[in-house]
Design a protein around this motif. Structure first.
Motif, PDB file in Angstrom:
ATOM      1  N   GLN A 115       0.885  -1.164   0.000  1.00  0.00           N
ATOM      2  CA  GLN A 115       0.000   0.000   0.000  1.00  0.00           C
ATOM      3  C   GLN A 115       0.925   1.216   0.000  1.00  0.00           C
ATOM      4  N   ILE A 116       1.385   1.592  -1.190  1.00  0.00           N
ATOM      5  CA  ILE A 116       2.430   2.607  -1.320  1.00  0.00           C
ATOM      6  C   ILE A 116       1.818   3.986  -1.549  1.00  0.00           C
ATOM      7  N   LEU A 117       2.267   4.952  -0.787  1.00  0.00           N
ATOM      8  CA  LEU A 117       1.763   6.321  -0.896  1.00  0.00           C
ATOM      9  C   LEU A 117       2.063   6.877  -2.285  1.00  0.00           C
ATOM     10  N   PRO A 118       1.112   7.583  -2.911  1.00  0.00           N
ATOM     11  CA  PRO A 118       1.383   8.200  -4.223  1.00  0.00           C
ATOM     12  C   PRO A 118       2.609   9.110  -4.177  1.00  0.00           C
ATOM     13  N   LYS A 119       3.336   9.132  -5.265  1.00  0.00           N
ATOM     14  CA  LYS A 119       4.574   9.943  -5.326  1.00  0.00           C
ATOM     15  C   LYS A 119       4.309  11.394  -4.944  1.00  0.00           C
ATOM     16  N   ALA A 120       3.221  11.941  -5.465  1.00  0.00           N
ATOM     17  CA  ALA A 120       2.932  13.363  -5.272  1.00  0.00           C
ATOM     18  C   ALA A 120       2.581  13.698  -3.827  1.00  0.00           C
ATOM     19  N   TRP A 121       2.278  12.693  -3.007  1.00  0.00           N
ATOM     20  CA  TRP A 121       1.866  12.943  -1.636  1.00  0.00           C
ATOM     21  C   TRP A 121       2.978  12.673  -0.618  1.00  0.00           C
ATOM     22  N   LYS A 122       4.119  12.222  -1.061  1.00  0.00           N
ATOM     23  CA  LYS A 122       5.194  11.900  -0.132  1.00  0.00           C
ATOM     24  C   LYS A 122       5.693  13.150   0.590  1.00  0.00           C
ATOM     25  N   GLY A 123       5.963  12.999   1.871  1.00  0.00           N
ATOM     26  CA  GLY A 123       6.446  14.112   2.679  1.00  0.00           C
ATOM     27  C   GLY A 123       5.346  15.001   3.220  1.00  0.00           C
ATOM     28  N   HIS A 124       4.090  14.714   2.883  1.00  0.00           N
ATOM     29  CA  HIS A 124       2.985  15.544   3.364  1.00  0.00           C
ATOM     30  C   HIS A 124       2.647  15.205   4.817  1.00  0.00           C
ATOM     31  N   SER A 125       2.166  16.191   5.536  1.00  0.00           N
ATOM     32  CA  SER A 125       1.733  15.992   6.916  1.00  0.00           C
ATOM     33  C   SER A 125       0.441  15.172   6.926  1.00  0.00           C
ATOM     34  N   ASP A 127      -2.418  16.011   8.196  1.00  0.00           N
ATOM     35  CA  ASP A 127      -3.537  16.876   7.796  1.00  0.00           C
ATOM     36  C   ASP A 127      -3.579  17.064   6.288  1.00  0.00           C
ATOM     37  N   GLN A 128      -2.405  17.214   5.676  1.00  0.00           N
ATOM     38  CA  GLN A 128      -2.362  17.388   4.233  1.00  0.00           C
ATOM     39  C   GLN A 128      -2.770  16.103   3.517  1.00  0.00           C
ATOM     40  N   LEU A 129      -2.382  14.956   4.052  1.00  0.00           N
ATOM     41  CA  LEU A 129      -2.765  13.693   3.440  1.00  0.00           C
ATOM     42  C   LEU A 129      -4.280  13.506   3.455  1.00  0.00           C
ATOM     43  N   LYS A 130      -4.892  13.879   4.555  1.00  0.00           N
ATOM     44  CA  LYS A 130      -6.356  13.830   4.603  1.00  0.00           C
ATOM     45  C   LYS A 130      -6.952  14.695   3.504  1.00  0.00           C
ATOM     46  N   GLN A 131      -6.393  15.873   3.318  1.00  0.00           N
ATOM     47  CA  GLN A 131      -6.895  16.776   2.280  1.00  0.00           C
ATOM     48  C   GLN A 131      -6.580  16.236   0.888  1.00  0.00           C
ATOM     49  N   ASP A 132      -5.420  15.594   0.732  1.00  0.00           N
ATOM     50  CA  ASP A 132      -5.067  14.971  -0.546  1.00  0.00           C
ATOM     51  C   ASP A 132      -6.117  13.942  -0.950  1.00  0.00           C
ATOM     52  N   VAL A 133      -6.480  13.099   0.000  1.00  0.00           N
ATOM     53  CA  VAL A 133      -7.486  12.068  -0.265  1.00  0.00           C
ATOM     54  C   VAL A 133      -8.808  12.713  -0.663  1.00  0.00           C
ATOM     55  N   TYR A 134      -9.211  13.701   0.101  1.00  0.00           N
ATOM     56  CA  TYR A 134     -10.487  14.364  -0.182  1.00  0.00           C
ATOM     57  C   TYR A 134     -10.455  15.015  -1.565  1.00  0.00           C
ATOM     58  N   ASN A 135      -9.400  15.746  -1.855  1.00  0.00           N
ATOM     59  CA  ASN A 135      -9.321  16.479  -3.123  1.00  0.00           C
ATOM     60  C   ASN A 135      -9.284  15.530  -4.320  1.00  0.00           C
ATOM     61  N   PHE A 136      -8.466  14.473  -4.224  1.00  0.00           N
ATOM     62  CA  PHE A 136      -8.354  13.533  -5.343  1.00  0.00           C
ATOM     63  C   PHE A 136      -9.674  12.804  -5.576  1.00  0.00           C
ATOM     64  N   THR A 137     -10.323  12.401  -4.499  1.00  0.00           N
ATOM     65  CA  THR A 137     -11.608  11.711  -4.619  1.00  0.00           C
ATOM     66  C   THR A 137     -12.659  12.636  -5.217  1.00  0.00           C
ATOM     67  N   THR A 138     -12.749  13.839  -4.698  1.00  0.00           N
ATOM     68  CA  THR A 138     -13.742  14.802  -5.189  1.00  0.00           C
ATOM     69  C   THR A 138     -13.512  15.143  -6.654  1.00  0.00           C
ATOM     70  N   ASP A 139     -12.271  15.459  -6.988  1.00  0.00           N
ATOM     71  CA  ASP A 139     -11.950  15.847  -8.358  1.00  0.00           C
ATOM     72  C   ASP A 139     -12.268  14.721  -9.338  1.00  0.00           C
ATOM     73  N   THR A 140     -11.935  13.497  -8.950  1.00  0.00           N
ATOM     74  CA  THR A 140     -12.189  12.345  -9.819  1.00  0.00           C
ATOM     75  C   THR A 140     -13.684  12.120 -10.013  1.00  0.00           C
ATOM     76  N   LEU A 141     -14.440  12.172  -8.932  1.00  0.00           N
ATOM     77  CA  LEU A 141     -15.881  11.959  -9.037  1.00  0.00           C
ATOM     78  C   LEU A 141     -16.548  13.023  -9.908  1.00  0.00           C
ATOM     79  N   LYS A 142     -16.096  14.245  -9.792  1.00  0.00           N
ATOM     80  CA  LYS A 142     -16.649  15.315 -10.627  1.00  0.00           C
ATOM     81  C   LYS A 142     -16.400  15.025 -12.108  1.00  0.00           C
ATOM     82  N   LYS A 143     -15.218  14.533 -12.425  1.00  0.00           N
ATOM     83  CA  LYS A 143     -14.897  14.251 -13.828  1.00  0.00           C
ATOM     84  C   LYS A 143     -15.784  13.138 -14.385  1.00  0.00           C
TER      85      LYS A 143
END
Length: 371
Positions: A115-125, A127-143
């Motif tokens: 279960q490897i963290l996406p490259k673009a999310w490495k080093g994130h806190s 709180d930021q990871l939670k937001q990463d998940v939310y943003n990626f999920t939301t953006d994808t569903l909208k598309k």
């Protein structure tokens, strides 16, 4: 194969509402590699039409964040970024097929082994990871919504038995699933990721079913994980399970009896719907492409084909057994057969170099097992 007679019995509990699903995640990359599909009259046809004509009403598509190397080469395995998956979903929608989006929250395969963290999310806190998940999920569903897809279900993570997004068990040290789900620090991080993913789905469409997917049905394991999800207030509707009867046979895990017990556990203790996210049976033990078979002629107590015959009849029998058990429960939704259309891009194991070339250019290689 074409002339082989297959006996299909009626499943008394099957209804029009039951999920008769398939995972076709590699489809677009196969087409890009020149693979063609045909109907029963031998005419070239859209795979989605062939599936719809045979009663398939749902497809499952895995989603990877960025399945490419630094030089822009695809990792192989279907190139399932959002752009590729949208092409599959748009074709499916033409034939009234619903969509299950399977978020891996990784750049490549996510399963109990990794279960490897996406490259673009490495080093994130955190709180930021939670937001990463939310943003990626939301953006994808909208598309997908903008493309007119009928999204009936969203899977927040893929086979998260041993964790998700880098918060995993220490397999090298022999840890089981308990290394995450009974470890307060790791468990709480996983719970926060899942809650963020779930909120993103609910914010986009409150009627979309949300699935948590774990593998190898075993009552103590499933109970521990579902208990942690409940205590962590993870909002989801469906317990999803992988179910491969040729694996873990000696442990009595991938068996109809265990499947029944898991379905009952999900309903009676946790009030959740139940579906099989992945299932399959072997068409052949012979090798037909450039990659080794998952289940070959050499078998053992952990991987064997004792439960059903090898071939089309065995595949039918496995599905009939699964549905007769699953649909006998009030919470049973149905199942998704894993990658039945993933065929070699170039036939024959001797053409391995061409397969590898297709993988680098188009993101697809031959399947590890005849589907």
């Amino acid at each position: 194969m074409k002339d082989q007679k297959v006996v299909i019995n009626k499943i008394p509990s099957m209804t029009d509402q039951a999920i008769r699903g398939v995972d076709v995640s590699s489809y677009q990359s196969l087409k890009d590699a020149g693979v063609k599909f045909y109907d029963y009259n031998g005419n070239e046809e859209s795979l989605m039409k062939v599936l719809a004509d045979q009663g398939v009403n749902y497809i499952r598509i895995r989603i990877w964040n960025d399945p490419k190397s630094a030089s822009g080469q695809y990792y192989g395995g279907g190139n399932n970024d959002v752009a590729q998956d949208l092409k599959i979903a748009q074709e499916a929608s033409q034939y009234g097929i619903k969509i299950l989006l399977d978020f891996h929250y990784s750049d490549f395969w996510a399963d109990p082994a990794q279960q490897i963290l996406p490259k673009a999310w490495k080093g994130h806190s955190q709180d930021q990871l939670k937001q990463d998940v939310y943003n990626f999920t939301t953006d994808t569903l909208k598309k997908f919504k903008d493309a007119g897809s009928n999204i009936g279900m969203v899977q927040i993570g893929n086979e998260i038995t041993n964790g998700i997004m880098g918060q995993t068990t220490n397999r090298d040290a022999g840890e089981s699933y308990k290394g995450v789900w009974l470890n307060a620090d790791k468990r709480n991080k996983v719970i926060r990721y899942l809650r963020s993913a779930s909120k993103a789905v609910r914010d986009e469409d409150k009627d979309t079913l949300i699935t948590v997917h774990i593998e190898t049905p075993e009552i103590p394991k499933y109970n521990d994980i579902m208990s942690a999800l409940k205590d962590g207030h993870v909002d989801y509707d469906v317990l999803g399970s992988s179910y491969y009867p040729f694996w873990s046979v000696s442990a009595k895990s991938n068996t109809p009896d265990t499947l029944n017990k898991v379905a009952s556990l999900a309903e009676e203790k946790y009030g959740k719907l139940f579906a099989v996210m992945e299932t399959a049976w072997v068409n052949s033990l012979k090798n037909g492409d450039s990659t080794p078979n998952s289940i070959g002629e050499s078998q053992n107590n952990w991987t064997n084909t004792k439960d059903f015959s090898v071939g089309p009849q065995g595949q039918v029998d496995e599905l009939e057994s699964l549905y007769n058990n699953l649909m006998s429960h009030n919470n049973g939704l149905g199942a998704f057969y894993w990658e039945p259309a993933w065929i070699p891009t170039v036939a024959g194991w001797r053409n391995g170099e061409k397969d590898k070339e297709n993988a680098e250019k188009l993101g697809v290689v031959g399947l590890h097992q005849e589907p």
